[in-house]
Design a protein around this motif. Structure first.
Motif, PDB file in Angstrom:
ATOM      1  N   HIS A  81      28.148  25.082   4.357  1.00  0.00           N
ATOM      2  CA  HIS A  81      28.229  24.500   4.010  1.00  0.00           C
ATOM      3  C   HIS A  81      28.752  23.904   5.957  1.00  0.00           C
ATOM      4  CE1 HIS A  81      30.177  23.476   0.645  1.00  0.00           C
ATOM      5  NE2 HIS A  81      30.805  24.323   0.641  1.00  0.00           N
ATOM      6  N   ARG A  92      29.389  22.078   8.961  1.00  0.00           N
ATOM      7  CA  ARG A  92      28.834  20.558   9.203  1.00  0.00           C
ATOM      8  C   ARG A  92      29.778  19.319   8.970  1.00  0.00           C
ATOM      9  NH1 ARG A  92      25.404  20.486   4.080  1.00  0.00           N
ATOM     10  NH2 ARG A  92      24.670  21.794   4.647  1.00  0.00           N
ATOM     11  N   PHE A  93      31.370  19.429   8.772  1.00  0.00           N
ATOM     12  CA  PHE A  93      32.060  18.409   8.644  1.00  0.00           C
ATOM     13  C   PHE A  93      32.297  18.266  10.019  1.00  0.00           C
ATOM     14  CE2 PHE A  93      32.085  19.183   3.952  1.00  0.00           C
ATOM     15  CZ  PHE A  93      32.496  17.795   3.439  1.00  0.00           C
ATOM     16  N   TYR A  96      30.393  15.313  10.931  1.00  0.00           N
ATOM     17  CA  TYR A  96      30.512  14.020  10.257  1.00  0.00           C
ATOM     18  C   TYR A  96      31.821  13.218  11.087  1.00  0.00           C
ATOM     19  CZ  TYR A  96      27.515  15.638   6.978  1.00  0.00           C
ATOM     20  OH  TYR A  96      26.489  16.254   5.847  1.00  0.00           O
ATOM     21  N   ALA A  97      32.869  14.140  11.990  1.00  0.00           N
ATOM     22  CA  ALA A  97      33.483  13.998  12.131  1.00  0.00           C
ATOM     23  C   ALA A  97      34.156  13.404  13.050  1.00  0.00           C
ATOM     24  CB  ALA A  97      34.649  15.017  11.653  1.00  0.00           C
ATOM     25  N   PHE A 133      37.256  13.530   7.384  1.00  0.00           N
ATOM     26  CA  PHE A 133      36.287  14.444   7.946  1.00  0.00           C
ATOM     27  C   PHE A 133      36.775  15.062   8.677  1.00  0.00           C
ATOM     28  CE2 PHE A 133      32.605  11.004   7.355  1.00  0.00           C
ATOM     29  CZ  PHE A 133      32.235  11.299   6.785  1.00  0.00           C
ATOM     30  N   TRP A 134      37.632  15.364   9.593  1.00  0.00           N
ATOM     31  CA  TRP A 134      38.511  16.310  10.530  1.00  0.00           C
ATOM     32  C   TRP A 134      39.033  17.258   9.231  1.00  0.00           C
ATOM     33  CZ3 TRP A 134      36.866  17.148  14.887  1.00  0.00           C
ATOM     34  CH2 TRP A 134      36.182  16.548  15.520  1.00  0.00           C
ATOM     35  N   GLU A 136      38.282  18.337   6.462  1.00  0.00           N
ATOM     36  CA  GLU A 136      37.130  18.744   5.588  1.00  0.00           C
ATOM     37  C   GLU A 136      36.577  19.828   6.790  1.00  0.00           C
ATOM     38  OE1 GLU A 136      37.043  19.286   2.040  1.00  0.00           O
ATOM     39  OE2 GLU A 136      37.825  18.083   2.333  1.00  0.00           O
ATOM     40  N   ALA A 137      36.223  20.024   7.801  1.00  0.00           N
ATOM     41  CA  ALA A 137      36.014  19.991   9.160  1.00  0.00           C
ATOM     42  C   ALA A 137      36.577  21.826   8.699  1.00  0.00           C
ATOM     43  CB  ALA A 137      35.190  19.703   9.628  1.00  0.00           C
TER      44      ALA A 137
END
Length: 146
Positions: A81, A92-93, A96-97, A133-134, A136-137
């Motif tokens: 990740h 990785r998130f 995306y975020a 996304f935030w 998950e990050a």
């Protein structure tokens, strides 16, 4: 697949922390550096884990100076990740975020001409996506060893 499972089993606990430190550092390190950075009680603990990583083929010991250098990066466990940019590791998130948030804010600031039901749906949906996304990050960031 079996070798990946064996490698994941071997990279746990303090060995995982040592591997993470080498991955983040990106430069040759000595046993004492690892001991101090990871707050091990003695250099022999750091040496044991560095030798364990060497036996796995992930680390190589330099002939001159006896420093250890990372020679192989593996993508197992939580490492799947993360993305490495120079010496920095990012979940990785995070990308995306960041990407979704930039476009969400750009839409909200520049493309909304009138506040109607369609725009409300887009803003609500975009906010939820950015929030996920935030989250998950942040969650993956919390899985790092230190």
């Amino acid at each position: 697949m079996n070798s990946e499972t064996d490698l994941e089993y071997a990279l746990r606990g303090k060995a995982w922390k040592v591997y993470w430190y080498l991955l983040k550092n990106g430069a040759p390190v000595s046993v004492r550096e690892v001991q101090r950075a990871l707050h091990f009680s003695s250099p022999s603990i750091a040496n044991h884990h560095l030798e364990q990583l060497r036996d796995l083929g992930l680390v190589q010991k330099q002939d001159v100076g006896g420093h250890y250098v990372l020679v192989s990066e593996v993508k197992i466990g939580v490492f799947k990740h993360y993305v490495k940019l120079g010496k920095l590791l990012f979940p990785r998130f995070f990308f995306y975020a960041l990407f979704s948030t930039v476009f969400y804010v750009a839409y909200a600031l520049f493309l909304i001409q009138a506040f109607n039901r369609d725009n409300l749906f887009i803003l609500l949906f975009g906010g939820i996506v950015c929030g996920i996304f935030w989250y998950e990050a942040y969650r993956v960031w919390g899985m790092r060893p230190f």
